[in-house]
Design an enzyme around this catalytic site. Structure first.
Site, PDB file in Angstrom:
ATOM      1  N   GLU A   1      17.028 -34.689 -57.714  1.00  0.00           N
ATOM      2  CA  GLU A   1      16.783 -34.947 -58.982  1.00  0.00           C
ATOM      3  C   GLU A   1      17.392 -33.758 -60.283  1.00  0.00           C
ATOM      4  O   GLU A   1      17.564 -32.789 -59.506  1.00  0.00           O
ATOM      5  CB  GLU A   1      15.276 -34.969 -59.327  1.00  0.00           C
ATOM      6  CG  GLU A   1      14.511 -33.683 -59.038  1.00  0.00           C
ATOM      7  CD  GLU A   1      12.896 -33.759 -59.575  1.00  0.00           C
ATOM      8  OE1 GLU A   1      12.984 -33.507 -60.706  1.00  0.00           O
ATOM      9  OE2 GLU A   1      12.069 -33.835 -58.875  1.00  0.00           O
TER      10      GLU A   1
ATOM     11  N   GLN B   1      14.299 -37.536 -66.276  1.00  0.00           N
ATOM     12  CA  GLN B   1      14.212 -37.126 -65.039  1.00  0.00           C
ATOM     13  C   GLN B   1      15.356 -38.072 -64.155  1.00  0.00           C
ATOM     14  O   GLN B   1      15.028 -39.422 -64.108  1.00  0.00           O
ATOM     15  CB  GLN B   1      12.884 -37.104 -64.200  1.00  0.00           C
ATOM     16  CG  GLN B   1      12.751 -36.846 -62.667  1.00  0.00           C
ATOM     17  CD  GLN B   1      11.500 -36.820 -62.074  1.00  0.00           C
ATOM     18  OE1 GLN B   1      10.749 -37.996 -62.546  1.00  0.00           O
ATOM     19  NE2 GLN B   1      11.168 -36.016 -61.495  1.00  0.00           N
TER      20      GLN B   1
ATOM     21  N   HIS C   1       9.996 -44.948 -63.921  1.00  0.00           N
ATOM     22  CA  HIS C   1       8.577 -44.931 -64.096  1.00  0.00           C
ATOM     23  C   HIS C   1       8.397 -43.972 -65.522  1.00  0.00           C
ATOM     24  O   HIS C   1       9.360 -43.385 -65.851  1.00  0.00           O
ATOM     25  CB  HIS C   1       8.016 -44.013 -62.971  1.00  0.00           C
ATOM     26  CG  HIS C   1       8.394 -42.529 -62.603  1.00  0.00           C
ATOM     27  ND1 HIS C   1       9.577 -42.489 -61.682  1.00  0.00           N
ATOM     28  CD2 HIS C   1       8.207 -41.423 -63.199  1.00  0.00           C
ATOM     29  CE1 HIS C   1       9.838 -40.934 -61.716  1.00  0.00           C
ATOM     30  NE2 HIS C   1       8.962 -40.369 -62.690  1.00  0.00           N
TER      31      HIS C   1
ATOM     32  N   HIS D   1       7.833 -36.863 -68.921  1.00  0.00           N
ATOM     33  CA  HIS D   1       9.179 -37.597 -68.546  1.00  0.00           C
ATOM     34  C   HIS D   1       9.524 -38.877 -68.375  1.00  0.00           C
ATOM     35  O   HIS D   1       8.285 -39.587 -68.148  1.00  0.00           O
ATOM     36  CB  HIS D   1       9.935 -36.784 -67.527  1.00  0.00           C
ATOM     37  CG  HIS D   1       9.358 -36.818 -66.066  1.00  0.00           C
ATOM     38  ND1 HIS D   1       8.129 -36.014 -65.637  1.00  0.00           N
ATOM     39  CD2 HIS D   1       9.485 -37.677 -65.082  1.00  0.00           C
ATOM     40  CE1 HIS D   1       7.954 -36.635 -64.294  1.00  0.00           C
ATOM     41  NE2 HIS D   1       8.548 -37.460 -64.190  1.00  0.00           N
TER      42      HIS D   1
ATOM     43  N   GLU E   1       3.275 -42.181 -63.751  1.00  0.00           N
ATOM     44  CA  GLU E   1       3.023 -40.805 -63.107  1.00  0.00           C
ATOM     45  C   GLU E   1       2.110 -39.813 -63.902  1.00  0.00           C
ATOM     46  O   GLU E   1       2.274 -40.199 -65.082  1.00  0.00           O
ATOM     47  CB  GLU E   1       4.297 -40.374 -62.703  1.00  0.00           C
ATOM     48  CG  GLU E   1       3.996 -38.896 -62.274  1.00  0.00           C
ATOM     49  CD  GLU E   1       5.744 -38.021 -61.918  1.00  0.00           C
ATOM     50  OE1 GLU E   1       6.826 -38.910 -62.074  1.00  0.00           O
ATOM     51  OE2 GLU E   1       5.499 -37.210 -61.732  1.00  0.00           O
TER      52      GLU E   1
HETATM   53  C1  V0V Z   1       8.102 -51.449 -57.198  1.00  0.00           C
HETATM   54  N1  V0V Z   1       7.408 -52.388 -58.090  1.00  0.00           N
HETATM   55  C2  V0V Z   1       7.675 -51.775 -59.421  1.00  0.00           C
HETATM   56  C3  V0V Z   1       8.331 -50.171 -59.076  1.00  0.00           C
HETATM   57  N2  V0V Z   1       8.496 -50.225 -57.852  1.00  0.00           N
HETATM   58  N3  V0V Z   1       7.412 -52.350 -60.648  1.00  0.00           N
HETATM   59  C4  V0V Z   1       7.748 -51.249 -61.747  1.00  0.00           C
HETATM   60  N4  V0V Z   1       8.408 -50.086 -61.461  1.00  0.00           N
HETATM   61  C5  V0V Z   1       8.698 -49.662 -60.474  1.00  0.00           C
HETATM   62  N5  V0V Z   1       9.200 -48.561 -60.114  1.00  0.00           N
HETATM   63  C6  V0V Z   1       7.045 -53.564 -57.933  1.00  0.00           C
HETATM   64  C7  V0V Z   1       8.045 -54.274 -57.144  1.00  0.00           C
HETATM   65  O1  V0V Z   1       8.765 -55.042 -57.941  1.00  0.00           O
HETATM   66  C8  V0V Z   1       6.806 -55.475 -56.408  1.00  0.00           C
HETATM   67  O2  V0V Z   1       6.793 -56.473 -57.412  1.00  0.00           O
HETATM   68  C9  V0V Z   1       5.780 -54.380 -55.819  1.00  0.00           C
HETATM   69  O3  V0V Z   1       5.739 -53.281 -57.058  1.00  0.00           O
HETATM   70  C10 V0V Z   1       5.840 -53.787 -54.544  1.00  0.00           C
HETATM   71  O4  V0V Z   1       7.145 -53.294 -54.620  1.00  0.00           O
HETATM   72  P1  V0V Z   1       7.955 -52.885 -53.233  1.00  0.00           P
HETATM   73  O5  V0V Z   1       9.296 -53.004 -53.793  1.00  0.00           O
HETATM   74  O6  V0V Z   1       7.449 -53.694 -52.178  1.00  0.00           O
HETATM   75  O7  V0V Z   1       7.845 -51.487 -52.903  1.00  0.00           O
HETATM   76  P2  V0V Z   1       6.470 -50.652 -52.388  1.00  0.00           P
HETATM   77  O8  V0V Z   1       5.176 -51.513 -52.650  1.00  0.00           O
HETATM   78  O9  V0V Z   1       6.835 -50.354 -50.996  1.00  0.00           O
HETATM   79  O10 V0V Z   1       6.489 -49.480 -53.130  1.00  0.00           O
HETATM   80  C11 V0V Z   1       6.161 -49.347 -54.648  1.00  0.00           C
HETATM   81  C12 V0V Z   1       5.558 -47.977 -54.891  1.00  0.00           C
HETATM   82  C13 V0V Z   1       6.265 -47.067 -54.246  1.00  0.00           C
HETATM   83  C14 V0V Z   1       5.150 -48.152 -56.360  1.00  0.00           C
HETATM   84  C15 V0V Z   1       4.200 -48.036 -54.217  1.00  0.00           C
HETATM   85  O11 V0V Z   1       7.681 -46.883 -55.010  1.00  0.00           O
HETATM   86  C16 V0V Z   1       5.885 -45.793 -54.773  1.00  0.00           C
HETATM   87  O12 V0V Z   1       5.113 -45.464 -53.668  1.00  0.00           O
HETATM   88  N6  V0V Z   1       6.072 -44.844 -55.554  1.00  0.00           N
HETATM   89  C17 V0V Z   1       5.589 -43.461 -55.890  1.00  0.00           C
HETATM   90  C18 V0V Z   1       6.648 -42.520 -55.544  1.00  0.00           C
HETATM   91  C19 V0V Z   1       7.901 -42.466 -56.029  1.00  0.00           C
HETATM   92  O13 V0V Z   1       8.190 -43.478 -56.884  1.00  0.00           O
HETATM   93  N7  V0V Z   1       8.759 -41.382 -56.051  1.00  0.00           N
HETATM   94  C20 V0V Z   1      10.007 -41.268 -56.576  1.00  0.00           C
HETATM   95  C21 V0V Z   1       9.857 -40.443 -57.791  1.00  0.00           C
HETATM   96  P3  V0V Z   1       6.952 -57.858 -56.633  1.00  0.00           P
HETATM   97  O14 V0V Z   1       8.243 -58.092 -56.364  1.00  0.00           O
HETATM   98  O15 V0V Z   1       5.895 -58.017 -55.676  1.00  0.00           O
HETATM   99  O16 V0V Z   1       6.224 -58.757 -57.822  1.00  0.00           O
HETATM  100  S1  V0V Z   1       9.617 -38.700 -57.451  1.00  0.00           S
HETATM  101  C22 V0V Z   1       9.096 -37.972 -58.986  1.00  0.00           C
HETATM  102  O17 V0V Z   1       8.862 -38.711 -60.117  1.00  0.00           O
HETATM  103  C23 V0V Z   1       8.649 -36.577 -58.913  1.00  0.00           C
HETATM  104  C24 V0V Z   1       9.185 -35.782 -57.677  1.00  0.00           C
HETATM  105  C25 V0V Z   1       8.282 -35.916 -60.063  1.00  0.00           C
HETATM  106  O18 V0V Z   1       7.950 -36.488 -61.227  1.00  0.00           O
HETATM  107  O19 V0V Z   1       8.008 -34.752 -60.090  1.00  0.00           O
HETATM  108 CO    CO Z   2       8.736 -38.187 -62.086  1.00  0.00          CO
END
Ligand code: V0V
Ligand code: CO
Length: 149
Positions: free
Chosen positions: A43, A60, A84, A7, A134
Site C-alpha cells: 500500500e 490509501q 473502503h 482515508h 474501516e
Molecule cells: C465485498 N463486498 C463489498 C466489498 N467487498 N461491498 C462493498 N465494498 C467492498 N469492499 C460485497 C460483495 O460484493 C458481496 O456482495 C459480499 O460483500 C460478499 O463479498 P465476497 O466477494 O464474497 O467477499 P467475502 O465475503 O469473502 O469478503 C468480503 C469482506 C472482506 C468485506 C468480508 O473483503 C474482508 O474481510 N475485508 C476486510 C479486510 C480488507 O478489506 N483488507 C484490505 C484493506 P454480493 O455479491 O453477495 O451482493 S487493508 C487496510 O485498509 C489497511 C491495512 C489499513 O487501512 O491500515
Molecule cells: Co484502510
C-alpha cells in the site's frame, strides 16, 4: 467519537501506476508505503490534508500481494475503484462496540494492525449500505492498541 475521515481505500492493479496517476493529475506525493502481510496488501498512503485533531486524511492505494486476499477478490469482481472508507477515532474498540450494539457486524473480535502501526477493524459492507467501513485508531491515540502478538 469518530472525528474525521482518515482515508479512502482504493483497490488498484499496479501500485506504481496509480501513484503516478495521482502525482501527475493532482500533485499528491507518497507519504508512506508498507506491506501488510496479514491483510495481503502492498500500500501507499497519499496525504491530502491535516485535520483539527492532529490527524490527517489520506488516500490509501492498495495492491494485492496474494490471489486469495480481499483486494484481489474485489479487483476480480469489480475492477479498480473505491474499496473502503475509513473513519478516524481515538477509541477503535469503543467505536466498534457501538456499531455492533447498533446491529452491525464487525469483521474482527479484536483490532488488527493497520498502516503506520494503527489499530483497525472493519464493519461488514452488507450492514453499512454497501460500504466496507474501516475504523482506525492512530498509534498514539487512546489506550486500546492492536494485540502485538
Ligand atoms: C465485498 N463486498 C463489498 C466489498 N467487498 N461491498 C462493498 N465494498 C467492498 N469492499 C460485497 C460483495 O460484493 C458481496 O456482495 C459480499 O460483500 C460478499 O463479498 P465476497 O466477494 O464474497 O467477499 P467475502 O465475503 O469473502 O469478503 C468480503 C469482506 C472482506 C468485506 C468480508 O473483503 C474482508 O474481510 N475485508 C476486510 C479486510 C480488507 O478489506 N483488507 C484490505 C484493506 P454480493 O455479491 O453477495 O451482493 S487493508 C487496510 O485498509 C489497511 C491495512 C489499513 O487501512 O491500515
Ligand atoms: Co484502510
Amino acid at each position: 467519537m469518530i472525528t474525521r475521515i482518515d482515508h479512502v481505500g482504493i483497490a488498484c492493479r499496479n501500485l506504481e501506476e496509480s501513484i503516478e496517476f495521482y502525482r501527475v493529475t493532482f500533485g499528491f506525493e507518497v507519504y508512506h508505503t508498507e506491506v501488510n502481510e496479514q491483510q495481503g496488501v502492498r500500500e501507499a498512503m497519499l496525504r491530502i490534508n491535516g485535520t483539527d485533531d492532529g490527524g490527517s486524511s489520506y488516500l490509501q492505494l492498495l495492491e494485492p500481494i496474494r490471489e486469495d486476499s480481499p483486494i484481489a477478490k474485489f479487483l476480480e469482481k469489480n475492477g479498480e475503484g473505491v474499496h473502503h472508507v475509513a473513519f478516524g477515532t481515538a477509541d477503535v474498540v469503543g467505536e466498534t462496540q457501538a456499531a455492533v450494539d447498533a446491529g452491525v457486524r464487525a469483521l474482527y473480535p479484536e483490532p488488527r494492525h493497520g498502516t503506520f502501526g494503527s489499530s483497525i477493524n472493519f464493519l461488514h459492507p452488507k450492514d453499512c449500505h454497501g460500504i466496507l467501513t474501516e475504523l482506525v485508531q492512530a498509534p498514539d491515540a487512546g489506550s486500546h492498541g492492536a494485540d502485538r502478538h
